[in-house]
Design a protein around this motif. Structure first.
Motif, PDB file in Angstrom:
ATOM      1  N   ALA A  90      43.919  40.035  37.910  1.00 36.86           N
ATOM      2  CA  ALA A  90      44.837  39.743  36.821  1.00 36.86           C
ATOM      3  C   ALA A  90      45.989  38.925  37.402  1.00 36.86           C
ATOM      4  CB  ALA A  90      45.359  41.035  36.202  1.00 36.86           C
ATOM      5  N   GLN A 114      43.470  37.758  32.782  1.00 36.36           N
ATOM      6  CA  GLN A 114      42.390  38.119  33.694  1.00 36.36           C
ATOM      7  C   GLN A 114      41.563  36.892  34.071  1.00 36.36           C
ATOM      8  OE1 GLN A 114      41.735  41.095  35.169  1.00 36.36           O
ATOM      9  NE2 GLN A 114      39.999  40.177  36.261  1.00 36.36           N
ATOM     10  N   THR A 116      38.057  36.126  36.195  1.00 34.37           N
ATOM     11  CA  THR A 116      36.873  36.719  36.791  1.00 34.37           C
ATOM     12  C   THR A 116      35.983  35.597  37.305  1.00 34.37           C
ATOM     13  OG1 THR A 116      36.973  38.611  35.283  1.00 34.37           O
ATOM     14  CG2 THR A 116      34.889  38.220  36.436  1.00 34.37           C
TER      15      THR A 116
END
Length: 119
Positions: A90, A114, A116
């Motif tokens: 994050a 976030q 990823t």
């Protein structure tokens, strides 16, 4: 108020640009920082962009990440290139450091966005 955006799910090697929009205060006079955090770990300093236009990066991000700001839009950006799975975290922007700028002690934080990265 600080609001981050631009996070998402990408593949290793891809790029993302995060944004942090600031409302309230005199944006052009603010030192803006980016941190990141993974579960169970302390927030990690990425970069700070000073109101004078200087940028100071943590060593591990030099060359891949680039900070910039647009004082007309009250927004600071974090361009992240050649992303790696270990960049999954994050990401937070922050203003008004209390003490050292690379410590996660700031008066105001965004809610985080976030990122990823999959291999």
């Amino acid at each position: 108020q600080l609001v981050e955006s631009g996070g998402g799910s990408v593949q290793a090697g891809d790029s993302l640009r995060l944004s942090c929009a600031v409302s309230g205060g005199s944006f052009s006079e603010l030192d803006m920082a980016w941190f990141r955090q993974t579960p169970g770990k302390e927030r990690e300093f990425v970069v700070i962009h000073t109101w004078r236009g200087r940028a100071y990066y943590a060593d591990s991000f030099k060359g891949r990440f680039t900070v910039s700001r647009d004082n007309l839009k009250n927004t600071v950006y974090l361009q992240m290139n050649r992303l790696r799975p270990e960049d999954t975290a994050a990401y937070y922007c922050a203003v008004e450091p209390v003490g050292n700028y690379d410590s996660p002690n700031y008066r105001y934080w965004g809610q985080g966005t976030q990122v990823t990265v999959s291999s």
